[in-house]
Design a protein around this motif. Structure first.
Motif, PDB file in Angstrom:
ATOM      1  N   GLY A   1      30.567 -51.371  20.497  1.00 32.34           N
ATOM      2  CA  GLY A   1      31.992 -51.198  20.224  1.00 32.34           C
ATOM      3  C   GLY A   1      32.315 -49.829  19.672  1.00 32.34           C
ATOM      4  O   GLY A   1      33.350 -49.235  20.013  1.00 32.34           O
ATOM      5  N   LEU A   2      31.430 -49.276  18.828  1.00 29.43           N
ATOM      6  CA  LEU A   2      31.642 -47.931  18.288  1.00 29.43           C
ATOM      7  C   LEU A   2      31.647 -46.881  19.385  1.00 29.43           C
ATOM      8  O   LEU A   2      32.367 -45.880  19.309  1.00 29.43           O
ATOM      9  CB  LEU A   2      30.557 -47.600  17.256  1.00 29.43           C
ATOM     10  CG  LEU A   2      30.653 -48.315  15.916  1.00 29.43           C
ATOM     11  CD1 LEU A   2      29.454 -47.968  15.034  1.00 29.43           C
ATOM     12  CD2 LEU A   2      31.955 -47.945  15.190  1.00 29.43           C
TER      13      LEU A   2
ATOM     14  N   ILE B   1      34.982 -47.436  21.517  1.00 26.31           N
ATOM     15  CA  ILE B   1      36.193 -47.055  20.788  1.00 26.31           C
ATOM     16  C   ILE B   1      36.448 -45.546  20.850  1.00 26.31           C
ATOM     17  O   ILE B   1      37.585 -45.080  20.681  1.00 26.31           O
ATOM     18  CB  ILE B   1      36.100 -47.541  19.321  1.00 26.31           C
ATOM     19  CG1 ILE B   1      37.495 -47.856  18.766  1.00 26.31           C
ATOM     20  CG2 ILE B   1      35.392 -46.511  18.428  1.00 26.31           C
ATOM     21  CD1 ILE B   1      37.464 -48.614  17.452  1.00 26.31           C
ATOM     22  N   LYS B   2      35.374 -44.773  21.135  1.00 22.57           N
ATOM     23  CA  LYS B   2      35.526 -43.320  21.262  1.00 22.57           C
ATOM     24  C   LYS B   2      36.081 -42.913  22.623  1.00 22.57           C
ATOM     25  O   LYS B   2      36.333 -41.733  22.867  1.00 22.57           O
ATOM     26  CB  LYS B   2      34.175 -42.638  21.015  1.00 22.57           C
ATOM     27  CG  LYS B   2      33.678 -42.759  19.584  1.00 22.57           C
ATOM     28  CD  LYS B   2      32.351 -42.048  19.407  1.00 22.57           C
ATOM     29  CE  LYS B   2      31.841 -42.167  17.972  1.00 22.57           C
ATOM     30  NZ  LYS B   2      32.711 -41.465  17.013  1.00 22.57           N
TER      31      LYS B   2
ATOM     32  N   GLU C   1      34.402 -52.806  28.011  1.00 24.23           N
ATOM     33  CA  GLU C   1      35.505 -52.009  28.556  1.00 24.23           C
ATOM     34  C   GLU C   1      36.399 -52.836  29.468  1.00 24.23           C
ATOM     35  O   GLU C   1      37.606 -52.580  29.555  1.00 24.23           O
ATOM     36  CB  GLU C   1      34.956 -50.795  29.303  1.00 24.23           C
ATOM     37  CG  GLU C   1      36.005 -49.837  29.834  1.00 24.23           C
ATOM     38  CD  GLU C   1      36.861 -49.195  28.732  1.00 24.23           C
ATOM     39  OE1 GLU C   1      38.016 -48.819  29.041  1.00 24.23           O
ATOM     40  OE2 GLU C   1      36.378 -49.059  27.591  1.00 24.23           O
TER      41      GLU C   1
ATOM     42  N   VAL D   1      38.726 -54.376  27.078  1.00 24.75           N
ATOM     43  CA  VAL D   1      39.538 -53.342  26.436  1.00 24.75           C
ATOM     44  C   VAL D   1      40.626 -52.835  27.373  1.00 24.75           C
ATOM     45  O   VAL D   1      41.802 -52.712  26.987  1.00 24.75           O
ATOM     46  CB  VAL D   1      38.635 -52.169  25.973  1.00 24.75           C
ATOM     47  CG1 VAL D   1      39.481 -50.965  25.545  1.00 24.75           C
ATOM     48  CG2 VAL D   1      37.736 -52.620  24.823  1.00 24.75           C
TER      49      VAL D   1
ATOM     50  N   ARG E   1      43.545 -48.227  22.251  1.00 27.41           N
ATOM     51  CA  ARG E   1      42.118 -48.422  22.510  1.00 27.41           C
ATOM     52  C   ARG E   1      41.414 -48.987  21.282  1.00 27.41           C
ATOM     53  O   ARG E   1      40.568 -49.889  21.407  1.00 27.41           O
ATOM     54  CB  ARG E   1      41.462 -47.105  22.946  1.00 27.41           C
ATOM     55  CG  ARG E   1      39.932 -47.191  23.037  1.00 27.41           C
ATOM     56  CD  ARG E   1      39.332 -45.989  23.720  1.00 27.41           C
ATOM     57  NE  ARG E   1      39.573 -46.023  25.158  1.00 27.41           N
ATOM     58  CZ  ARG E   1      38.838 -46.693  26.033  1.00 27.41           C
ATOM     59  NH1 ARG E   1      37.799 -47.409  25.624  1.00 27.41           N
ATOM     60  NH2 ARG E   1      39.117 -46.668  27.310  1.00 27.41           N
ATOM     61  N   LYS E   2      41.746 -48.488  20.105  1.00 24.89           N
ATOM     62  CA  LYS E   2      41.086 -48.953  18.892  1.00 24.89           C
ATOM     63  C   LYS E   2      41.334 -50.442  18.662  1.00 24.89           C
ATOM     64  O   LYS E   2      40.397 -51.218  18.427  1.00 24.89           O
ATOM     65  CB  LYS E   2      41.579 -48.151  17.681  1.00 24.89           C
ATOM     66  CG  LYS E   2      40.907 -48.545  16.374  1.00 24.89           C
ATOM     67  CD  LYS E   2      41.397 -47.681  15.223  1.00 24.89           C
ATOM     68  CE  LYS E   2      40.723 -48.082  13.911  1.00 24.89           C
ATOM     69  NZ  LYS E   2      41.190 -47.232  12.772  1.00 24.89           N
ATOM     70  N   THR E   3      42.602 -50.839  18.745  1.00 21.75           N
ATOM     71  CA  THR E   3      42.947 -52.247  18.529  1.00 21.75           C
ATOM     72  C   THR E   3      42.329 -53.132  19.599  1.00 21.75           C
ATOM     73  O   THR E   3      41.798 -54.216  19.313  1.00 21.75           O
ATOM     74  CB  THR E   3      44.472 -52.425  18.523  1.00 21.75           C
ATOM     75  OG1 THR E   3      45.043 -51.584  17.514  1.00 21.75           O
ATOM     76  CG2 THR E   3      44.860 -53.867  18.251  1.00 21.75           C
TER      77      THR E   3
ATOM     78  N   THR F   1      39.645 -52.571  21.382  1.00 23.36           N
ATOM     79  CA  THR F   1      38.194 -52.645  21.207  1.00 23.36           C
ATOM     80  C   THR F   1      37.821 -53.601  20.088  1.00 23.36           C
ATOM     81  O   THR F   1      36.911 -54.433  20.240  1.00 23.36           O
ATOM     82  CB  THR F   1      37.600 -51.256  20.931  1.00 23.36           C
ATOM     83  OG1 THR F   1      37.967 -50.349  21.972  1.00 23.36           O
ATOM     84  CG2 THR F   1      36.084 -51.312  20.833  1.00 23.36           C
ATOM     85  N   ILE F   2      38.501 -53.483  18.968  1.00 23.25           N
ATOM     86  CA  ILE F   2      38.221 -54.374  17.833  1.00 23.25           C
ATOM     87  C   ILE F   2      38.455 -55.827  18.229  1.00 23.25           C
ATOM     88  O   ILE F   2      37.655 -56.720  17.909  1.00 23.25           O
ATOM     89  CB  ILE F   2      39.085 -53.986  16.617  1.00 23.25           C
ATOM     90  CG1 ILE F   2      38.654 -52.621  16.070  1.00 23.25           C
ATOM     91  CG2 ILE F   2      38.993 -55.052  15.523  1.00 23.25           C
ATOM     92  CD1 ILE F   2      39.561 -52.065  14.987  1.00 23.25           C
TER      93      ILE F   2
END
Length: 496
Positions: A157-158, A161-162, A334, A337, A347-349, A351-352
């Motif tokens: 996930g890290l 998220i990038k 992905e 996502v 993207r951040k939300t 992905t989380i």
């Protein structure tokens, strides 16, 4: 409203990510077993035919759908086929997300064994009983399986998220060359062991009469579908981030051939090592025919301990397994996502939300091997249905139109001839054949109508398929209105 999409920084970046998607644990622990069980050389021929004439057309179809719509699996079916078929895109995405939940658990297993190799666990004198006990104790410890499950999906996930260029592409540019390097080192050591020639003979044995066996062809096409990722929705997702002037046919061929090379390299590690280090040919044969966790985490773990420097080879092997697993886990995340981003999430939300669901839904598989195996089987058959939907989309849109306007473009390096059209019409027939063969086998089982508490039955497959279908139909109106229009990547022209 859909957000402006990112873009892969180069063709190599896209290819690296795509190869990472394709080359997973199935290449390493499933391919050697299938080759061994199905005559070696004849299986390799059938498997190569399956890759070229089934997997490559399906991969090309996904690339076309994703590049043209610039939307995830759900929105792409809405815009490419029509609003009343959106549920098919939901099916494709849902199956992939459910695989993500159990694949994260599997990636955690690979991470665990890499740490064991780092600690020198697989040293000289270790026995199969010991490696079996290590495996049993690990899988019976929820604290450990959950920890490594969390690490696997959290680290992946890290990366996701990038973003595409700064996360997935950057990671795969490192992971894929490293994976091949690790496999090359392990293969060189394996094939130079005394007695390794028997393993090579087993892998490439010319039992040509087996080409007449329908079972060899069924298993070859099954391996091609699971291994290349054809029909998974991965390529629909990654194609969203492709440049407009990208070679669909060439990329599909590179993915298919690259995946086969990765599997062959894994075979050159596993089978020579087994035959060189087993006490007898009979014992080696029995080990070779053992697939999945038994082969990888029990037998090979013990065999590495019998060779000089075996713990180092074990480290290379399990590190390669971890990279292969994680590079396949990234596109699974992905898929979720991108579908959420199409509905307006950042993207951040997105992905989380995706990895949180993946962790929670993966807990039962981390606790129970029966549940893990059940989901592994059911979702695998769900992928065949996904493949049917993808080829239906291409056929409904117009196969010749796709071939002439979307694939054979002025900038392509590789034109697809009429054979692509024939293979596209043939692909659903092949998939239906695979499903029929599987159902026929299930009907012969005593527990064929059992739904819960079973690894494998027709009842559990049909029950869960019904749930997928109901979810897709009930959410179709919502997704049709919620998902925005596809938009082009931020940068149309990137470096090669």
């Amino acid at each position: 409203m859909s957000q402006k999409k990112e873009q892969f920084g180069s063709r190599w970046g896209f290819v690296a990510a795509a190869l990472g998607m394709a080359i997973g644990t199935g290449n390493i622990w499933r391919f050697p077993r299938e080759a061994a069980q199905n005559g070696g050389g004849p299986f390799l021929i059938a498997w190569t035919v399956a890759m070229l004439f089934w997997a490559v057309p399906v991969l090309a179809a996904e690339l076309v759908i994703g590049r043209k719509t610039r939307l995830g699996t759900i929105g792409s079916f809405r815009d490419f086929v029509g609003k009343k078929y959106t549920w098919m895109g939901t099916w494709v995405g849902l199956v992939c997300i459910l695989i993500m939940c159990i694949y994260s658990v599997l990636t955690g297993w690979c991470m665990k064994y890499t740490t064991l190799a780092l600690m020198g666990t697989f040293k000289s004198g270790i026995t199969t009983e010991t490696t079996q006990a290590i495996w049993d104790n690990f899988t019976a410890s929820p604290a450990q399986t959950l920890l490594f499950h969390a690490l696997a999906i959290g680290l992946s996930g890290l990366i996701v998220i990038k973003g595409i260029k700064g996360g997935i592409e950057k990671a795969c540019k490192i992971m894929i060359p490293t994976l091949f390097a690790l496999l090359i080192v392990a293969a060189i050591r394996a094939i130079t062991l005394p007695g390794a020639a028997a393993g090579l003979e087993y892998l490439f044995s010319p039992k040509w009469e087996m080409l007449a066996s329908s079972r060899v062809w069924v298993e070859a096409f099954t391996q091609a579908s699971w291994s290349t990722g054809a029909g998974w929705g991965f390529m629909i997702t990654y194609a969203v981030y492709m440049r407009a002037h990208e070679d669909v046919a060439g990329n599909a061929l590179i993915i298919g051939v690259g995946d086969n090379i990765g599997a062959l390299m894994a075979g050159l590690v596993v089978l020579p090592a087994i035959f060189a280090l087993s006490p007898s040919v009979e014992a080696a044969t029995q080990t070779a025919l053992t697939g999945g966790s038994g082969l990888t985490f029990v037998y090979l773990a013990q065999l590495f301990g019998t060779m000089p420097g075996g713990n180092i080879i074990a480290l290379f092997f399990f590190a390669a397994m971890t990279l292969a697993a994680m590079s396949s886990l990234l596109p699974m995340i992905e898929v979720g996502v991108l579908n959420l981003m199409d509905m307006g999430l950042t993207r951040k939300t997105a992905t989380i939300a995706t990895i949180t669901f993946g962790f929670l839904a993966g807990i039962p598989a981390a606790f129970s091997m029966t549940f893990f195996n059940n989901q592994d089987n059911v979702t695998a058959y769900g992928l065949w249905v996904s493949g049917l939907f993808i080829m239906f989309a291409i056929i409904k849109y117009g196969v010749e139109k796709v071939r002439k306007e979307e694939i054979n473009t002025p900038w392509t390096d590789f034109d697809m001839g009429k054979w692509y059209t024939y293979c596209t019409y043939l692909a659903p027939v092949v998939t239906a054949w695979l499903l029929f063969d599987t159902v026929k086998a299930m009907l012969g089982e005593q527990n064929r109508w059992q739904i819960f508490g079973t690894d494998w039955s027709l009842g559990t497959v049909l029950f869960q398929f019904a749930l997928y279908l109901v979810f897709g139909l009930l959410t179709m109106k919502y997704f049709n209105s919620k998902i925005g229009k596809g938009v082009l990547p931020e940068i149309e022209e990137g470096g090669m």
